[in-house]
Structure formats: C-alpha cells, structure tokens
Enzyme design. Structure first.
Site, PDB file in Angstrom:
ATOM      1  N   LYS A  54       0.962  -0.871   0.354  1.00  0.00           N
ATOM      2  CA  LYS A  54      -0.088   0.006  -0.281  1.00  0.00           C
ATOM      3  C   LYS A  54       0.991   1.287   0.139  1.00  0.00           C
ATOM      4  O   LYS A  54       0.734   2.318  -0.571  1.00  0.00           O
ATOM      5  CB  LYS A  54      -0.964  -0.407   1.543  1.00  0.00           C
ATOM      6  CG  LYS A  54      -1.989  -1.090   0.835  1.00  0.00           C
ATOM      7  CD  LYS A  54      -2.257  -1.632   2.393  1.00  0.00           C
ATOM      8  CE  LYS A  54      -3.972  -2.762   2.136  1.00  0.00           C
ATOM      9  NZ  LYS A  54      -4.672  -2.829   3.529  1.00  0.00           N
ATOM     10  N   GLN A  98      -4.086  -1.976  10.285  1.00  0.00           N
ATOM     11  CA  GLN A  98      -3.933  -2.787   9.048  1.00  0.00           C
ATOM     12  C   GLN A  98      -4.376  -3.662  10.293  1.00  0.00           C
ATOM     13  O   GLN A  98      -3.981  -3.704  11.782  1.00  0.00           O
ATOM     14  CB  GLN A  98      -2.282  -3.129   9.259  1.00  0.00           C
ATOM     15  CG  GLN A  98      -2.475  -4.674   8.278  1.00  0.00           C
ATOM     16  CD  GLN A  98      -3.387  -4.476   6.836  1.00  0.00           C
ATOM     17  OE1 GLN A  98      -3.568  -3.380   6.263  1.00  0.00           O
ATOM     18  NE2 GLN A  98      -3.725  -5.479   6.082  1.00  0.00           N
ATOM     19  N   ASP A 121     -10.924   3.233   4.859  1.00  0.00           N
ATOM     20  CA  ASP A 121     -10.701   1.262   4.606  1.00  0.00           C
ATOM     21  C   ASP A 121     -12.707   1.246   4.713  1.00  0.00           C
ATOM     22  O   ASP A 121     -12.618   0.083   4.269  1.00  0.00           O
ATOM     23  CB  ASP A 121     -10.215   0.800   5.772  1.00  0.00           C
ATOM     24  CG  ASP A 121      -9.300  -0.289   5.886  1.00  0.00           C
ATOM     25  OD1 ASP A 121      -8.856  -0.521   4.714  1.00  0.00           O
ATOM     26  OD2 ASP A 121      -8.295  -0.360   6.621  1.00  0.00           O
TER      27      ASP A 121
END
Ligand code: GUN
Length: 295
Positions: A54, A98, A121
C-alpha cells in the site's frame, strides 16, 4: 469452454492511470496532495507485505504516505493517542489501521476512534451504516474492488443470482450488501453461505456469480460451480515459500479445474488483490477532494 481471465492487475492499472490524472490536477489546481497514514502494530509477516504494498503504491502515484510501524507491545492508549493526532492532521486524508491487531488491543474501539471523514478502509460503523442504507460514503476496498471488477468486465449483476461464500466483516458481509443495493452495478439476488450453511454446494451450483471469500485453499471445486458462471476468488492463502522467501499464494478456488467450467474467473494473484489496493488509493483521493470541498 475455458474461462476468460478477469485481470485485476489490468483493470487496476486503468484505474491507476485515471487517478494519477486526478492527482496531478489536484496538485496543479491548489497544491493539493492526498495523504494516507498506515498503521501496523506487531510483526505479522502477511500484514507487513500488505502494508508495504500500500505504501509503495502511494509513493508511485504521488500520494503522500506516512507509515507507522509500531511494536507488538504498543498499548491501546498509545495507539488511540496516535489516531487522535492523525484524525486532526490536515495533510492526512486517510487513516488505515491494518487488521488484525494484537489480542490486547480492542479492534472495535480502535476502528470507532478513526475520524469517519478519513475512514478510507470503510470499516467505521458510520461508513458501514451508510453502505447499508446506500447513501454516499467510503466503501470498503475489497468488496468495492470486486464490484468495479465486475462492472469493468461487463458482467451484468442486475437480477443475477450471486452466491457469496464467507461472512467476514471485511469481505463477505459488505460485498453481499453492496451487490443487493438498488443501484447501478448491483440489483443482484444475493445468498451468503457460511460455516453453518447446510450443503453449501447446493447454493453455489445456482450461482451466476460466485464469490469465494473463505480463507481455505481450493475450497471451491469444479462440481460446486454452474456451467458458465463468473467466479471471483478473494482467497490469498499462503501455501508455501519460494527459495527466495517469497510467499506462494493459492486462492479459495481450484482454479485449474474451475476455469474449464466457468465463463470468467479471477486469478490469484493478479485478481482481487490489486483491486483492493487501487480502491484504497481511490478512497484517499476522494477524501482529499472532500476535505477541499471538491467532491
Ligand atoms: N486486513 C485484511 N484486509 C484489510 C484491509 O483491507 N484493510 C485493513 N486495514 N486491514 C486489513
């Protein structure tokens, strides 16, 4: 018939080119540079690979990237303090924590502490609620990537029988919800199968579009697939390492057998994975535009 390959790498490449154009226009217009902060707690090797990918993608596209790699011993309070700082930092438009987090940290509490305006997200309950109702907001990257993959491959979802195998918060539940919306690129009839479903194959064999998000290599075998179905494989199961230490991935679908029966199929790697990353970039650009009143 051998299935057509739905290349996530190729479609993500097209979206990347479109986003790069938008990013350079934002820069030219008002010196706007979208910014993404990634937070990784602990040393889960797969999470390291995903976060690095990412970060690298941000850097290659002109998106400002700030990486926070924190030790596994980081306390929940320390993580929340970092989020508070990033929530109000004007140069940061997206915050990604994450998942999974170490056991001593309450994941739900952390997600709830992300500024919903920076929730690229799409995991915050406010984003989930907006998705459920069908009002504008950030859609979670993997399911949104699957929807875009279907749209750009000219797969008609309207009235289609979609069967999702897996009910995770990150993929199964949201993709089911996105595809049943009364909206362009949706309008499907959706069934969700899970660990307690009786006779999963009786459902998957009805699917015009089969989405496998189980986390078990080669779970979907050819006898579970209808002739000419479209098969989307979300699995990224590590089944070994190369001599150089690179992960060898297998999907949730028995690709070699199912490709003989399906009309279109995504590969692993190179299918859903690249779409997840590019949708994260897309959400970050969208967030930057919103922050400047441009979206
Ligand atoms: N873990 C697995 N997939 C994801 C994702 O899309 N976002 C985050 N934050 N964590 C993940």
């Amino acid at each position: 018939m051998v299935a057509k390959l739905i290349s996530g790498s190729e479609i993500a490449g097209q979206i990347r080119a479109e986003l790069c154009q938008e990013i350079s226009e934002l820069k030219a217009r008002g010196g706007i540079v979208p910014g993404l902060a990634t937070i990784l707690v602990g040393d889960d090797p797969a999470s390291h690979v995903y976060v690095s990918s990412k970060v690298k993608t941000c850097q290659s596209m002109g998106i400002h990237s700030e990486r926070y790699d924190l030790p596994a011993t980081t306390s929940e309070a320390e993580l929340l303090a970092l989020l508070e700082k990033l929530n109000s930092a004007p140069h940061i438009n997206g915050i990604l924590v994450q998942i999974p987090l170490p056991k001593h940290i309450d994941e739900a509490k952390v997600i709830l502490s992300i500024n919903p305006d920076k929730d690229v997200d799409g995991f915050h309950p406010i984003s989930v609620g907006r998705m459920l109702i069908g009002t504008p907001g950030f859609l979670p990257c993997t399911p949104h990537g699957i929807q875009v993959l279907l749209q750009r491959s000219n797969v008609n979802t309207s009235g289609a029988e979609v069967v999702v195998v897996g009910r995770s918060n990150i993929v199964g539940k949201p993709i089911a919800n996105i595809l049943l919306q009364k909206a362009c690129g949706a309008n499907a009839t959706v069934t969700v199968c899970h660990a307690s479903t009786r006779d999963i194959a009786s459902h998957t064999r009805r699917a015009d579009i089969l989405i496998a998000a189980i986390g078990k290599p080669k779970f979907i075998t050819a006898d579970m697939v209808k002739d000419d179905a479209v098969v989307i494989d979300v699995g990224t199961n590590e089944i070994g390492k190369t001599h150089e230490g690179k992960r060898i991935l297998a999907g949730d679908v028995d690709f070699d057998a199912v490709k003989e029966k399906a009309c279109a199929i995504t590969p692993v790697p190179g299918g859903v994975g690249p779409m997840t990353i590019i949708m994260l970039m897309s959400n970050t650009v969208k967030s930057a535009k919103m922050a400047h009143g441009l979206a």
